[in-house]
Scaffold this motif. Structure first.
Motif, PDB file in Angstrom:
ATOM      1  N   LYS A  47     -80.440  44.667  23.794  1.00  0.00           N
ATOM      2  CA  LYS A  47     -78.964  44.072  23.747  1.00  0.00           C
ATOM      3  C   LYS A  47     -77.691  44.667  24.312  1.00  0.00           C
ATOM      4  O   LYS A  47     -77.476  45.794  23.782  1.00  0.00           O
ATOM      5  CB  LYS A  47     -78.722  43.360  22.450  1.00  0.00           C
ATOM      6  N   ILE A  48     -77.082  44.140  25.108  1.00  0.00           N
ATOM      7  CA  ILE A  48     -75.815  44.927  25.458  1.00  0.00           C
ATOM      8  C   ILE A  48     -74.540  44.562  24.946  1.00  0.00           C
ATOM      9  O   ILE A  48     -74.313  43.496  24.355  1.00  0.00           O
ATOM     10  CB  ILE A  48     -75.318  44.336  27.158  1.00  0.00           C
ATOM     11  N   ALA A  49     -73.821  45.377  24.365  1.00  0.00           N
ATOM     12  CA  ALA A  49     -72.930  45.279  23.360  1.00  0.00           C
ATOM     13  C   ALA A  49     -71.572  44.685  24.144  1.00  0.00           C
ATOM     14  O   ALA A  49     -71.445  44.932  25.373  1.00  0.00           O
ATOM     15  CB  ALA A  49     -72.369  46.818  22.910  1.00  0.00           C
ATOM     16  N   HIS A  50     -70.817  43.987  23.319  1.00  0.00           N
ATOM     17  CA  HIS A  50     -69.878  42.962  24.097  1.00  0.00           C
ATOM     18  C   HIS A  50     -68.358  43.287  23.272  1.00  0.00           C
ATOM     19  O   HIS A  50     -68.605  43.194  21.944  1.00  0.00           O
ATOM     20  CB  HIS A  50     -70.121  41.930  24.136  1.00  0.00           C
ATOM     21  N   TYR A  51     -67.636  43.485  23.837  1.00  0.00           N
ATOM     22  CA  TYR A  51     -66.126  43.530  23.117  1.00  0.00           C
ATOM     23  C   TYR A  51     -65.193  42.756  23.876  1.00  0.00           C
ATOM     24  O   TYR A  51     -64.852  43.057  25.219  1.00  0.00           O
ATOM     25  CB  TYR A  51     -65.671  45.015  22.736  1.00  0.00           C
ATOM     26  N   THR A  52     -64.260  42.304  23.302  1.00  0.00           N
ATOM     27  CA  THR A  52     -63.038  41.223  24.165  1.00  0.00           C
ATOM     28  C   THR A  52     -61.785  42.055  23.763  1.00  0.00           C
ATOM     29  O   THR A  52     -61.461  41.838  22.605  1.00  0.00           O
ATOM     30  CB  THR A  52     -63.063  40.093  23.868  1.00  0.00           C
ATOM     31  N   ALA A  53     -60.997  42.471  24.724  1.00  0.00           N
ATOM     32  CA  ALA A  53     -59.727  43.382  24.404  1.00  0.00           C
ATOM     33  C   ALA A  53     -58.626  42.001  24.076  1.00  0.00           C
ATOM     34  O   ALA A  53     -58.864  40.786  24.829  1.00  0.00           O
ATOM     35  CB  ALA A  53     -59.326  44.066  25.588  1.00  0.00           C
ATOM     36  N   GLN A  54     -57.762  42.287  23.158  1.00  0.00           N
ATOM     37  CA  GLN A  54     -56.965  41.351  23.043  1.00  0.00           C
ATOM     38  C   GLN A  54     -55.499  41.553  23.489  1.00  0.00           C
ATOM     39  O   GLN A  54     -55.317  42.786  23.779  1.00  0.00           O
ATOM     40  CB  GLN A  54     -56.732  41.184  21.207  1.00  0.00           C
ATOM     41  N   ARG A  55     -54.719  40.603  23.882  1.00  0.00           N
ATOM     42  CA  ARG A  55     -53.403  40.781  24.257  1.00  0.00           C
ATOM     43  C   ARG A  55     -52.475  41.234  22.953  1.00  0.00           C
ATOM     44  O   ARG A  55     -52.891  40.735  21.920  1.00  0.00           O
ATOM     45  CB  ARG A  55     -52.784  39.508  24.773  1.00  0.00           C
ATOM     46  N   THR A  56     -51.693  42.193  23.273  1.00  0.00           N
ATOM     47  CA  THR A  56     -50.715  42.648  22.418  1.00  0.00           C
ATOM     48  C   THR A  56     -49.757  41.571  21.629  1.00  0.00           C
ATOM     49  O   THR A  56     -49.616  40.553  22.641  1.00  0.00           O
ATOM     50  CB  THR A  56     -49.875  43.654  22.941  1.00  0.00           C
ATOM     51  N   ALA A  57     -49.478  41.476  20.450  1.00  0.00           N
ATOM     52  CA  ALA A  57     -48.245  40.736  20.060  1.00  0.00           C
ATOM     53  C   ALA A  57     -46.915  41.026  19.938  1.00  0.00           C
ATOM     54  O   ALA A  57     -46.093  40.342  19.612  1.00  0.00           O
ATOM     55  CB  ALA A  57     -49.002  40.107  18.476  1.00  0.00           C
ATOM     56  N   GLY A  58     -46.683  42.416  20.717  1.00  0.00           N
ATOM     57  CA  GLY A  58     -45.479  42.845  20.521  1.00  0.00           C
ATOM     58  C   GLY A  58     -45.691  44.008  21.216  1.00  0.00           C
ATOM     59  O   GLY A  58     -46.542  44.541  21.617  1.00  0.00           O
ATOM     60  N   VAL A  59     -44.504  45.108  21.157  1.00  0.00           N
ATOM     61  CA  VAL A  59     -44.511  46.333  21.909  1.00  0.00           C
ATOM     62  C   VAL A  59     -45.517  47.253  20.905  1.00  0.00           C
ATOM     63  O   VAL A  59     -45.515  47.312  19.993  1.00  0.00           O
ATOM     64  CB  VAL A  59     -42.956  46.841  21.703  1.00  0.00           C
ATOM     65  N   ILE A  60     -46.023  48.085  21.768  1.00  0.00           N
ATOM     66  CA  ILE A  60     -46.906  49.141  21.034  1.00  0.00           C
ATOM     67  C   ILE A  60     -46.166  50.383  21.376  1.00  0.00           C
ATOM     68  O   ILE A  60     -45.785  50.875  22.517  1.00  0.00           O
ATOM     69  CB  ILE A  60     -48.225  49.219  21.889  1.00  0.00           C
ATOM     70  N   GLN A  61     -45.866  51.243  20.420  1.00  0.00           N
ATOM     71  CA  GLN A  61     -45.552  52.485  20.515  1.00  0.00           C
ATOM     72  C   GLN A  61     -46.432  53.544  20.433  1.00  0.00           C
ATOM     73  O   GLN A  61     -47.335  53.641  19.594  1.00  0.00           O
ATOM     74  CB  GLN A  61     -44.604  52.913  18.923  1.00  0.00           C
ATOM     75  N   VAL A  62     -46.596  54.381  21.550  1.00  0.00           N
ATOM     76  CA  VAL A  62     -47.840  55.359  21.941  1.00  0.00           C
ATOM     77  C   VAL A  62     -47.554  56.337  20.748  1.00  0.00           C
ATOM     78  O   VAL A  62     -46.936  57.309  21.552  1.00  0.00           O
ATOM     79  CB  VAL A  62     -48.018  55.594  23.238  1.00  0.00           C
ATOM     80  N   ASP A  63     -47.813  56.330  19.679  1.00  0.00           N
ATOM     81  CA  ASP A  63     -47.634  57.658  18.709  1.00  0.00           C
ATOM     82  C   ASP A  63     -48.885  58.037  18.050  1.00  0.00           C
ATOM     83  O   ASP A  63     -48.775  58.880  17.055  1.00  0.00           O
ATOM     84  CB  ASP A  63     -46.682  57.130  17.574  1.00  0.00           C
ATOM     85  N   GLY A  64     -49.930  57.303  18.258  1.00  0.00           N
ATOM     86  CA  GLY A  64     -51.280  57.590  17.372  1.00  0.00           C
ATOM     87  C   GLY A  64     -51.315  57.053  16.286  1.00  0.00           C
ATOM     88  O   GLY A  64     -52.586  57.134  15.559  1.00  0.00           O
ATOM     89  N   ARG A  65     -50.280  56.432  15.756  1.00  0.00           N
ATOM     90  CA  ARG A  65     -50.453  55.778  14.339  1.00  0.00           C
ATOM     91  C   ARG A  65     -51.175  54.476  14.154  1.00  0.00           C
ATOM     92  O   ARG A  65     -51.810  54.260  13.155  1.00  0.00           O
ATOM     93  CB  ARG A  65     -49.082  55.619  13.745  1.00  0.00           C
ATOM     94  N   LEU A  66     -51.248  53.640  15.422  1.00  0.00           N
ATOM     95  CA  LEU A  66     -51.837  52.478  15.354  1.00  0.00           C
ATOM     96  C   LEU A  66     -51.581  51.430  13.949  1.00  0.00           C
ATOM     97  O   LEU A  66     -52.373  51.028  13.414  1.00  0.00           O
ATOM     98  CB  LEU A  66     -53.294  52.608  15.227  1.00  0.00           C
ATOM     99  N   ASN A  67     -50.140  51.381  13.731  1.00  0.00           N
ATOM    100  CA  ASN A  67     -49.711  50.667  12.668  1.00  0.00           C
ATOM    101  C   ASN A  67     -48.979  49.247  13.036  1.00  0.00           C
ATOM    102  O   ASN A  67     -48.528  48.537  12.025  1.00  0.00           O
ATOM    103  CB  ASN A  67     -48.937  51.684  11.999  1.00  0.00           C
ATOM    104  N   GLU A  68     -48.841  49.259  14.402  1.00  0.00           N
ATOM    105  CA  GLU A  68     -48.090  47.730  14.806  1.00  0.00           C
ATOM    106  C   GLU A  68     -49.070  46.725  14.350  1.00  0.00           C
ATOM    107  O   GLU A  68     -50.325  46.922  14.234  1.00  0.00           O
ATOM    108  CB  GLU A  68     -47.863  48.047  16.346  1.00  0.00           C
ATOM    109  N   ASP A  69     -48.485  45.607  14.346  1.00  0.00           N
ATOM    110  CA  ASP A  69     -49.070  44.439  13.971  1.00  0.00           C
ATOM    111  C   ASP A  69     -50.230  43.997  14.911  1.00  0.00           C
ATOM    112  O   ASP A  69     -51.378  43.524  14.507  1.00  0.00           O
ATOM    113  CB  ASP A  69     -48.267  43.003  13.836  1.00  0.00           C
ATOM    114  N   SER A  70     -50.178  44.473  15.980  1.00  0.00           N
ATOM    115  CA  SER A  70     -51.204  44.278  17.186  1.00  0.00           C
ATOM    116  C   SER A  70     -52.543  45.101  16.753  1.00  0.00           C
ATOM    117  O   SER A  70     -53.552  44.302  16.960  1.00  0.00           O
ATOM    118  CB  SER A  70     -50.922  44.439  18.375  1.00  0.00           C
ATOM    119  N   TRP A  71     -52.337  46.336  16.352  1.00  0.00           N
ATOM    120  CA  TRP A  71     -53.442  47.157  15.975  1.00  0.00           C
ATOM    121  C   TRP A  71     -54.160  46.678  14.604  1.00  0.00           C
ATOM    122  O   TRP A  71     -55.153  46.754  14.648  1.00  0.00           O
ATOM    123  CB  TRP A  71     -53.027  48.540  15.813  1.00  0.00           C
ATOM    124  N   VAL A  72     -53.185  46.345  13.779  1.00  0.00           N
ATOM    125  CA  VAL A  72     -53.567  45.826  12.529  1.00  0.00           C
ATOM    126  C   VAL A  72     -54.241  44.500  12.444  1.00  0.00           C
ATOM    127  O   VAL A  72     -55.493  44.268  11.875  1.00  0.00           O
ATOM    128  CB  VAL A  72     -52.394  45.590  11.368  1.00  0.00           C
TER     129      VAL A  72
END
Length: 180
Positions: free
Chosen positions: A1-26
Motif C-alpha cells: 500500500k502506498i502511503a498518502h498524505y494531503t498538504a493543507q493550506r495555511t490558515a494564516g502567517v507562518i513564522q519560520v522559527d522551528g517552533r510549529l506553534n501557529e494555529d495552522s501547525w496545531v
C-alpha cells in the motif's frame, strides 16, 4: 500500500522559527508514525511530519522524539545524515531533490539526476545541470545501492528562497544520561 498524505493550506502567517506553534501547525494533520526504511517497523522513537502551503511557500514541519540529540557538523553539505537529522525527498520520474537538516540547523542539499535519464530527459541541455561545474559528481549511494544507480549529484544546486529553522526542546550533545 502506498502511503498518502494531503498538504493543507495555511490558515494564516507562518513564522519560520522551528517552533510549529501557529494555529495552522496545531490544526495540521500529522503523518502516521514513521517506520524504519528497511524493515517497515515503527521507529524506536516517535517521529511525525506535517506539510502546509500558501501562495508562496511549501512548509514542512517535523516532530521528532529523541532523548539523545547529537549534532556536531556545521559546514553546509557536510554528511549530517551521520547525526540526528530529518530528511525530505521531492521526487520526479528522472530526478529528485534531497534536503536534510540537523539539530544545529546545518543544511545538506543536493539535486540528483539518474544517469540513464541525464541525456534522454534533456537535463544535459540545461546550464544549471552542467556536469563539469564544481561540486557535481557521480553518486552510487552510501549504504544501499539503488536498482537504478548511478546518479549524478549536483551539490552546487540550492533550493531557491529556502528558509529553515530548528527548535530543540531539550539538551543538545549531552549524552551523560545514556540509561534513559
Amino acid at each position: 500500500k502506498i502511503a498518502h498524505y494531503t498538504a493543507q493550506r495555511t490558515a494564516g502567517v507562518i513564522q519560520v522559527d522551528g517552533r510549529l506553534n501557529e494555529d495552522s501547525w496545531v490544526a495540521a494533520q500529522r503523518s502516521p508514525r514513521f517506520v524504519d526504511l528497511i524493515y517497515g517497523e515503527p521507529t524506536v522513537h516517535d517521529t511525525r511530519a506535517a506539510v502546509l502551503w500558501d501562495d508562496i511557500y511549501l512548509y514542512i514541519g517535523f516532530w521528532v522524539e529523541e532523548p539523545l540529540i547529537n549534532a556536531q557538523l556545521t559546514e553546509r553539505d557536510a554528511y549530517i545524515y551521520t547525526e540526528n537529522d530529518v530528511e525530505v525527498f521531492i521526487a520526479g520520474a528522472n530526478a529528485y531533490y534531497e534536503f536534510e537538516i540537523n539539530a544545529l540547523g546545518t543544511i545538506y542539499e543536493v539535486f540528483f539526476i539518474w544517469k540513464d535519464a541525464y541525456e534522454q530527459a534533456g537535463y544535459s541541455a540545461l546550464p544549471e545541470f552542467d556536469r563539469h561545474k564544481p561540486k557535481v559528481r557521480p553518486f552510487h549511494g552510501v549504504r544501499f545501492k539503488h536498482p537504478r544507480n548511478p546518479r549524478i549529484g549536483f551539490w552546487n544546486w540550492d533550493f531557491p528562497d529556502l528558509k529553515t529553522a530548528v527548535h530543540v526542546d531539550g539538551t543538545l550533545n549531552n549524552n551523560t544520561d545514556r540509561d534513559r
